[in-house]
Design a protein around this motif. Structure first.
Motif, mmCIF file in Angstrom:
data_model
loop_
_atom_site.group_PDB
_atom_site.id
_atom_site.type_symbol
_atom_site.label_atom_id
_atom_site.label_comp_id
_atom_site.label_asym_id
_atom_site.label_seq_id
_atom_site.Cartn_x
_atom_site.Cartn_y
_atom_site.Cartn_z
ATOM 1 N N LEU A 120 0.919 -1.253 -0.006
ATOM 2 C CA LEU A 120 -0.041 0.129 -0.054
ATOM 3 C C LEU A 120 0.794 1.170 0.097
ATOM 4 O O LEU A 120 0.564 2.238 -0.530
ATOM 5 C CB LEU A 120 -1.019 -0.033 1.322
ATOM 6 N N THR A 121 1.993 1.147 0.735
ATOM 7 C CA THR A 121 2.775 2.364 0.724
ATOM 8 C C THR A 121 3.306 2.754 -0.554
ATOM 9 O O THR A 121 3.556 3.861 -0.974
ATOM 10 C CB THR A 121 3.899 2.146 1.670
ATOM 11 N N ASN A 122 4.008 1.341 -1.251
ATOM 12 C CA ASN A 122 4.420 1.719 -2.659
ATOM 13 C C ASN A 122 3.195 2.155 -3.582
ATOM 14 O O ASN A 122 3.507 2.892 -4.677
ATOM 15 C CB ASN A 122 4.857 0.332 -3.091
ATOM 16 N N GLY A 123 2.194 1.653 -3.323
ATOM 17 C CA GLY A 123 0.935 2.225 -4.228
ATOM 18 C C GLY A 123 0.901 3.698 -4.257
ATOM 19 O O GLY A 123 0.518 4.460 -4.987
ATOM 20 N N LEU A 124 0.635 4.151 -2.819
ATOM 21 C CA LEU A 124 0.668 5.552 -2.677
ATOM 22 C C LEU A 124 1.855 6.250 -3.145
ATOM 23 O O LEU A 124 1.776 7.449 -3.942
ATOM 24 C CB LEU A 124 0.583 6.048 -1.116
ATOM 25 N N ARG A 125 3.269 5.984 -3.108
ATOM 26 C CA ARG A 125 4.225 6.633 -3.637
ATOM 27 C C ARG A 125 4.125 6.556 -5.035
ATOM 28 O O ARG A 125 4.554 7.423 -5.982
ATOM 29 C CB ARG A 125 5.510 5.575 -3.436
ATOM 30 N N ASN A 126 3.648 5.400 -5.699
ATOM 31 C CA ASN A 126 3.784 5.227 -7.388
ATOM 32 C C ASN A 126 2.521 6.424 -7.812
ATOM 33 O O ASN A 126 2.799 6.911 -8.827
ATOM 34 C CB ASN A 126 3.185 3.841 -7.987
ATOM 35 N N GLY A 127 1.327 6.318 -7.079
ATOM 36 C CA GLY A 127 0.440 7.200 -7.524
ATOM 37 C C GLY A 127 0.704 8.580 -7.302
ATOM 38 O O GLY A 127 0.536 9.652 -8.243
ATOM 39 N N VAL A 128 1.507 9.073 -6.316
ATOM 40 C CA VAL A 128 2.013 10.602 -5.924
ATOM 41 C C VAL A 128 3.030 10.812 -6.901
ATOM 42 O O VAL A 128 3.001 11.881 -7.568
ATOM 43 C CB VAL A 128 2.377 10.900 -4.635
ATOM 44 N N THR A 129 3.929 9.990 -7.009
ATOM 45 C CA THR A 129 5.208 10.332 -7.894
ATOM 46 C C THR A 129 4.829 10.507 -9.459
ATOM 47 O O THR A 129 5.437 11.108 -10.421
ATOM 48 C CB THR A 129 6.445 9.456 -7.796
#
Length: 419
Positions: A41-50
């Motif tokens: 989930l943290t990587n999903g947020l990172r991918n979405g924001v970046t």
């Protein structure tokens, strides 16, 4: 490890009380599943924001002019000024750490008045005057034809490159696009290419409604003279734009007679700095994910350790008989450790498989319903799986260590006396 009798004993011990074994294993299963899911989930947020940065070179910044906040050299406060094309040449000469300095001008907007005409069709689009370097700062897929080149810049050619929504708005399906003409604010331009921004998030509609024309042509056709509206500036790969931006500001203040302490006059957006902050935030979130997952996993490990202590107590007489028949302390200890390790690894691997299934379901749903703002492609790398396996092995050994030591401390005579 490869002793058939040993494996039979382990399976028999785990099957002796199936409910207890399942409840014990659930703690490890849930702990490792939560750990993997939190990181995904943290990587999903990172991918979405970046992804909001698109493919724009993250070692870049945008710079524009604003009103001055201090009087200087006889010039008043709240004075407005414009960058000139000479400022671009000065930056390239005075700040050699810069890789690209792209002057830009803008006209209209995709929510503004109709400014582009082709035959009976009209549309409101964003018109940008750019240099060829911009495609290196903001990578895009050229679908047909080409992007702007220096021959267009030097000859001030009336050519343009258009986005997919411009094509859809002005052309019928199957029409030839390359070589056709569109009229921008009354000036005819020949279409030499079409493009699509890849991995665009948030402002994709705006980018699809974009028309690029040569910067020099833009300034001549729309009476901008030598004015530069704003600049996209990228530093060399080994140098951060954040480290050199103060030199850029100082040079611009000097050239435009701005007070050295006037921080308002020059507006900017540092992509490198923002990207670094976001990466730092998500690195912290990853650490928090490891910490929370480890705490939950630890509770499961403690549960396994307690159950193994109970198992050792239940098998006290058996251990006494084995010791009396000549079993070494290490033989007893290794069996307890192996039981603990097998239970931990099996429950942990099921937890990892469950987490992988949940991640697959999330990605399938995202693929079907379309992109979600600030969230994309939740996933974990193989390093997380290997880390989880290492954690499971170490945890299994730790969970069995105390019960194993307890079992080897028993004297055979005392163990045989216990009823």
């Amino acid at each position: 490890m490869f002793n058939k009798d040993r494996w039979s004993e382990i399976i028999e011990a785990l099957n002796a009380n199936k409910i207890r074994t399942l409840l014990t294993a659930f703690g490890v299963f849930w702990g490792i599943a939560i750990l993997v899911l939190l990181l995904a989930l943290t990587n999903g947020l990172r991918n979405g924001v970046t992804a909001d940065f698109g493919d724009f070179a993250t070692n870049s910044m945008f710079m524009w002019t604003q009103g001055t906040s201090k009087p200087y050299k006889g010039l008043p406060k709240n004075r407005y000024f414009n960058y000139k094309i000479d400022d671009v040449d000065a930056l390239k000469a005075e700040v050699p750490e810069l890789k690209y300095v792209s002057p830009r001008n803008q006209l209209g907007g995709y929510q503004g008045a109709n400014n582009v005409i082709r035959g009976t069709k009209t549309g409101a689009f964003q018109i940008y005057g750019d240099y060829p370097e911009f495609i290196k700062q903001k990578p895009m897929d050229i679908l047909q034809g080409r992007f702007i080149n220096y021959a267009d810049i030097n000859a001030k050619r009336k050519v343009c490159v258009i986005g997919p929504d411009v094509v859809n708005g002005l052309y019928d399906k199957g029409e030839d696009i390359i070589g056709s003409y569109i009229k921008i604010n009354g000036v005819n331009f020949m279409v030499v290419g079409t493009f699509k921004i890849s991995n665009s998030q948030g402002n994709s509609e705006e980018e699809a409604n974009t028309v690029f024309i040569p910067f020099t042509t833009f300034n001549q056709a729309f009476n901008f003279g030598d004015i530069v509206g704003w600049m996209a500036i990228t530093a060399n790969d080994q140098i951060s734009i954040t480290a050199v931006k103060e030199r850029i500001f100082t040079l611009m203040r000097t050239r435009h007679k701005i007070h050295p302490e006037d921080v308002r006059a020059i507006g900017h957006f540092d992509l490198s700095e923002q990207f670094g902050r976001i990466n730092g935030l998500f690195n912290i979130l990853s650490v928090v994910g490891y910490f929370v997952g480890a705490l939950i996993l630890m509770s499961g490990i403690i549960g396994i350790s307690n159950i193994m202590l109970i198992v050792v107590k239940e098998r006290t007489k058996e251990i006494g008989v084995r010791r009396a028949l000549g079993a070494t302390p290490w033989s007893i200890k290794s069996q307890i450790l192996q039981e603990s390790l097998i239970l931990t690894i099996l429950s942990g691997m099921v937890g990892i498989s469950f987490a992988a299934l949940v991640i697959w379901v999330m990605n399938t749903v995202l693929d079907n319903v379309g992109p979600v703002e600030n969230f994309a492609n939740p996933s974990v790398g193989m390093q997380v799986v290997f880390t989880a396996l290492i954690i499971l092995v170490v945890s299994g050994l730790l969970a069995g260590l105390i019960p194993a030591n307890s079992a080897t401390k028993m004297k055979p005579v005392d163990a045989l006396r216990i009823e």
